[in-house]
Scaffold this motif. Structure first.
Motif, PDB file in Angstrom:
ATOM      1  N   PHE A 320       1.070  -1.139  -0.080  1.00  0.00           N
ATOM      2  CA  PHE A 320      -0.091   0.005  -0.165  1.00  0.00           C
ATOM      3  C   PHE A 320       0.964   1.349   0.039  1.00  0.00           C
ATOM      4  N   GLU A 321       2.203   1.137   0.700  1.00  0.00           N
ATOM      5  CA  GLU A 321       3.034   2.276   0.644  1.00  0.00           C
ATOM      6  C   GLU A 321       3.883   2.562  -0.544  1.00  0.00           C
ATOM      7  N   THR A 322       3.694   1.574  -1.784  1.00  0.00           N
ATOM      8  CA  THR A 322       4.459   1.618  -2.986  1.00  0.00           C
ATOM      9  C   THR A 322       3.298   1.889  -4.271  1.00  0.00           C
ATOM     10  N   LEU A 323       2.176   2.361  -3.897  1.00  0.00           N
ATOM     11  CA  LEU A 323       1.301   2.383  -4.926  1.00  0.00           C
ATOM     12  C   LEU A 323       1.627   3.218  -5.980  1.00  0.00           C
ATOM     13  N   GLY A 324       2.590   4.453  -5.762  1.00  0.00           N
ATOM     14  CA  GLY A 324       2.967   5.310  -6.691  1.00  0.00           C
ATOM     15  C   GLY A 324       4.167   5.054  -7.325  1.00  0.00           C
ATOM     16  N   SER A 325       4.721   3.774  -7.359  1.00  0.00           N
ATOM     17  CA  SER A 325       6.100   3.523  -7.783  1.00  0.00           C
ATOM     18  C   SER A 325       5.980   3.798  -9.319  1.00  0.00           C
ATOM     19  N   ARG A 326       7.043   4.231  -9.853  1.00  0.00           N
ATOM     20  CA  ARG A 326       7.286   4.217 -11.568  1.00  0.00           C
ATOM     21  C   ARG A 326       8.590   4.252 -11.870  1.00  0.00           C
ATOM     22  N   LEU A 327       8.724   4.010 -13.025  1.00  0.00           N
ATOM     23  CA  LEU A 327      10.208   3.775 -13.457  1.00  0.00           C
ATOM     24  C   LEU A 327      10.764   4.929 -13.629  1.00  0.00           C
ATOM     25  N   ASP A 328      10.279   6.301 -13.816  1.00  0.00           N
ATOM     26  CA  ASP A 328      10.861   7.363 -14.037  1.00  0.00           C
ATOM     27  C   ASP A 328      11.142   8.235 -12.669  1.00  0.00           C
ATOM     28  N   ASN A 329      11.028   7.521 -11.623  1.00  0.00           N
ATOM     29  CA  ASN A 329      11.099   8.241 -10.130  1.00  0.00           C
ATOM     30  C   ASN A 329      12.684   8.860 -10.209  1.00  0.00           C
ATOM     31  N   ALA A 330      13.570   8.279 -10.648  1.00  0.00           N
ATOM     32  CA  ALA A 330      14.930   8.887 -10.634  1.00  0.00           C
ATOM     33  C   ALA A 330      15.052   9.798 -11.397  1.00  0.00           C
ATOM     34  N   ALA A 331      14.424   9.915 -12.600  1.00  0.00           N
ATOM     35  CA  ALA A 331      14.362  11.218 -13.733  1.00  0.00           C
ATOM     36  C   ALA A 331      13.654  12.198 -12.948  1.00  0.00           C
ATOM     37  N   ARG A 332      12.806  12.082 -12.514  1.00  0.00           N
ATOM     38  CA  ARG A 332      11.982  13.209 -11.826  1.00  0.00           C
ATOM     39  C   ARG A 332      12.402  13.705 -10.787  1.00  0.00           C
ATOM     40  N   LEU A 333      13.099  13.051  -9.844  1.00  0.00           N
ATOM     41  CA  LEU A 333      13.760  13.525  -8.677  1.00  0.00           C
ATOM     42  C   LEU A 333      14.904  14.410  -9.157  1.00  0.00           C
ATOM     43  N   HIS A 334      15.707  13.829 -10.084  1.00  0.00           N
ATOM     44  CA  HIS A 334      16.919  14.562 -10.709  1.00  0.00           C
ATOM     45  C   HIS A 334      16.383  15.800 -11.259  1.00  0.00           C
ATOM     46  N   LEU A 360      18.583   1.406 -16.767  1.00  0.00           N
ATOM     47  CA  LEU A 360      17.133   1.544 -16.833  1.00  0.00           C
ATOM     48  C   LEU A 360      16.547   3.049 -16.653  1.00  0.00           C
ATOM     49  N   ALA A 361      17.321   3.674 -15.643  1.00  0.00           N
ATOM     50  CA  ALA A 361      16.864   4.986 -15.265  1.00  0.00           C
ATOM     51  C   ALA A 361      17.329   5.817 -16.688  1.00  0.00           C
ATOM     52  N   VAL A 362      18.100   5.601 -17.344  1.00  0.00           N
ATOM     53  CA  VAL A 362      18.350   6.246 -18.317  1.00  0.00           C
ATOM     54  C   VAL A 362      17.355   6.125 -19.377  1.00  0.00           C
ATOM     55  N   ALA A 363      16.902   4.885 -19.496  1.00  0.00           N
ATOM     56  CA  ALA A 363      15.823   4.650 -20.591  1.00  0.00           C
ATOM     57  C   ALA A 363      14.407   5.258 -20.182  1.00  0.00           C
ATOM     58  N   LEU A 366      16.328   9.596 -17.228  1.00  0.00           N
ATOM     59  CA  LEU A 366      17.515  10.110 -16.592  1.00  0.00           C
ATOM     60  C   LEU A 366      18.839  10.394 -17.252  1.00  0.00           C
ATOM     61  N   PRO A 367      19.184  11.619 -17.381  1.00  0.00           N
ATOM     62  CA  PRO A 367      20.481  11.876 -18.388  1.00  0.00           C
ATOM     63  C   PRO A 367      21.630  10.747 -18.053  1.00  0.00           C
ATOM     64  N   TYR A 368      22.279  10.432 -18.839  1.00  0.00           N
ATOM     65  CA  TYR A 368      23.379   9.616 -18.812  1.00  0.00           C
ATOM     66  C   TYR A 368      24.310   9.867 -17.843  1.00  0.00           C
ATOM     67  N   ALA A 369      24.695  11.203 -17.620  1.00  0.00           N
ATOM     68  CA  ALA A 369      25.979  11.631 -16.908  1.00  0.00           C
ATOM     69  C   ALA A 369      25.344  11.748 -15.499  1.00  0.00           C
ATOM     70  N   ALA A 370      24.074  11.742 -15.168  1.00  0.00           N
ATOM     71  CA  ALA A 370      23.416  11.751 -14.021  1.00  0.00           C
ATOM     72  C   ALA A 370      23.558  10.118 -13.421  1.00  0.00           C
ATOM     73  N   ALA A 371      23.391   9.398 -14.230  1.00  0.00           N
ATOM     74  CA  ALA A 371      23.096   8.122 -14.091  1.00  0.00           C
ATOM     75  C   ALA A 371      24.394   7.358 -13.574  1.00  0.00           C
ATOM     76  N   LEU A 372      25.716   7.853 -14.394  1.00  0.00           N
ATOM     77  CA  LEU A 372      26.780   7.294 -13.896  1.00  0.00           C
ATOM     78  C   LEU A 372      27.226   7.724 -12.757  1.00  0.00           C
ATOM     79  N   ALA A 373      26.870   9.281 -12.349  1.00  0.00           N
ATOM     80  CA  ALA A 373      27.469   9.763 -11.019  1.00  0.00           C
ATOM     81  C   ALA A 373      26.404   9.050 -10.169  1.00  0.00           C
ATOM     82  N   GLY A 374      25.264   8.693 -10.415  1.00  0.00           N
ATOM     83  CA  GLY A 374      24.484   7.870  -9.256  1.00  0.00           C
ATOM     84  C   GLY A 374      25.023   6.511  -8.901  1.00  0.00           C
ATOM     85  N   VAL A 375      26.093   6.079  -9.670  1.00  0.00           N
ATOM     86  CA  VAL A 375      26.675   4.748  -9.189  1.00  0.00           C
ATOM     87  C   VAL A 375      28.006   5.186  -8.700  1.00  0.00           C
ATOM     88  N   THR A 376      28.466   6.340  -8.728  1.00  0.00           N
ATOM     89  CA  THR A 376      29.922   6.453  -8.279  1.00  0.00           C
ATOM     90  C   THR A 376      30.101   7.750  -7.666  1.00  0.00           C
TER      91      THR A 376
END
Length: 450
Positions: A320-334, A360-363, A366-376
């Motif tokens: 019930f607490e993740t009803l709003g989950s979506r794949l572009d969460n990282a992109a929207r936050l960024h 997956l976030a890039v797809a 999420l911009p590629y540079a932000a995704a790479l920074a997000g794991v480094t």
């Protein structure tokens, strides 16, 4: 057979890689992360640190040359939250040192249980991960504990030998490890944050109510301030009763002083707002982990300057607490200005998912540079390690990975992995098992059967 395999694994874990040397990685696309990509360049490692990086960097005389052949060079990946080294088998409680029992909560220090010989470390390193934050989870007290698929917490199913009791309010203190093969101690820093859960997990720990968990957390912080101000009186029995033990109160003092953050695991937008309000009211630093509905309150998170650790793969309303989950969460936050770190599975066998989740976030925007920074760089910054690792800047420690292609693609893999300038063996328990059972002689039987 099992004994010989275990001995081989132990010998491999104890075998130190070659000492740091001068290395030049040439013919590479270099992703420094802190600056624009270099389409074709050279990176020089000397004395365990990055000595030079650029398009026209000369190869030092006598350097070992690694031809990347058009591959990609990145900083070593940083897992922002895992139980690597502190847990072995999810379903076997005796192998799990990532949660405490009833005796401790905030005072539990996960660093003491990190095993530098864990076979999971080599597997993570083979996926390009060179360091990780190791974060504790809420747990029960007995041997019948299991892991919730939805939140990664450990819940008590059967009372254990240390007796019944309320589950701990806080998970404990986080540590940071570097995955250098053969090192007797891989803990780089400890006591970096205190973990706590809101939402469903926090409600369970507080007896069933989200509101109760917030009241108890606020009360604990108030007690920690009082304890810090009157420690002598406490030792003399001249203070009021506190809700937590002396050890737990002492562990919370750096939190209320703003020296270390609370790592808050939270999913629902309403609970995220409560976490932000808690931080503002108590004047403490926080990190959000999970935040599946973070996109709904992204401007508020950005305004508060709170970093977020997300699983970019989370898109199913499995609670019930993740009803709003979506794949572009990282992109929207960024896009809202939030500092986003991307996590893989907390499952120690699947840390390789971190870079795939970044892809997956890039797809999903999420911009590629932000995704790479997000794991480094961003997870390194979250844990206070960005002065040493996380980007390919001159003077930083040489945690470097050479990939045969785009590191965010599923078809790419590491060719060379360096930690502090030392090339790491690509030798995990999985490769040992492969080699042991794959080859055969004229009889048709592999070596393991002879």
């Amino acid at each position: 057979m099992i004994r010989s395999l275990l001995l081989a694994s132990a010998a491999a874990a104890l075998a130190l890689p070659a000492a740091a040397e001068t290395i030049a990685i040439v013919n590479a696309r270099i992703e420094p992360v802190s600056s624009a990509a270099i389409p074709a360049g050279t990176l020089v490692i000397r004395d365990g640190k990055i000595a030079a990086v650029g398009a026209n960097v000369p190869v030092p005389a006598g350097a070992k040359v690694i031809d990347a052949k058009g591959g990609v060079v990145t900083p070593g990946l940083v897992a922002p939250s895992s139980n690597l080294g502190a847990s072995e088998i999810g379903g076997v409680r005796e192998t799990r040192d990532d949660g405490t029992g009833n005796a401790l909560s905030a005072a539990f220090d996960i660093a003491y249980g990190v095993n530098p010989m864990s076979p999971m470390i080599g597997l993570a390193r083979d996926g390009g991960i060179t360091s990780s934050a190791v974060t504790p989870v809420l747990s029960g007290s007995g041997a019948g504990a299991h892991v919730h698929a939805d939140d990664g917490e450990v819940e008590e199913m059967t009372a254990g030998k240390d007796g019944a009791g309320d589950p701990p309010l806080f998970g404990g203190q986080a540590a940071f490890i570097r995955l250098k093969a053969g090192a007797p101690d891989i803990v780089e820093a400890s006591k970096l944050a205190v973990t706590v859960s809101l939402g469903q997990s926090g409600a369970r720990a507080a007896g069933g109510s989200r509101g109760a968990s917030l009241i108890l957390i606020r009360s604990a912080l108030e007690d920690a301030r009082a304890f810090a101000a009157r420690r002598t009186a406490f030792e003399q029995g001249a203070t009021r009763d506190f809700g937590l033990s002396r050890l737990d109160l002492a562990a919370l003092i750096p939190v209320v002083q703003g020296k270390v953050p609370l790592l808050i695991r939270v999913s629902r937008a309403a609970d995220i707002r409560q976490a932000l309000k808690l931080a503002a009211d108590e004047k403490i630093r926080i990190i959000l982990e999970g935040a599946e509905e973070g996109w709904m309150v992204a401007p508020e998170i950005a305004k508060a300057g709170v970093p977020v650790i997300v699983d970019a793969q989370a898109d199913l309303p499995d609670s019930f607490e993740t009803l709003g989950s979506r794949l572009d969460n990282a992109a929207r936050l960024h896009a809202a200005g939030v500092s986003v770190a991307i996590n893989g599975s907390r499952d120690f066998n699947n840390l390789r998912q971190e870079r795939l989740n970044a892809g997956l976030a890039v797809a999903n925007g999420l911009p590629y540079a932000a995704a790479l920074a997000g794991v480094t760089l961003i997870p390194a910054r979250i844990w206070g390690q960005d002065g040493k690792i996380g980007s390919l800047d001159v003077g930083k420690q040489a945690d470097v990975v050479v990939w045969n292609g785009d590191p965010l693609e599923t078809t790419s893999w590491p060719l060379n992995v360096f930690v502090a300038g030392v090339e790491q063996p690509q030798d995990s328990r999985q490769t040992q098992l492969r080699d042991r059972y794959a080859s055969s002689d004229q009889s048709g039987y592999p070596a393991a059967y002879r």
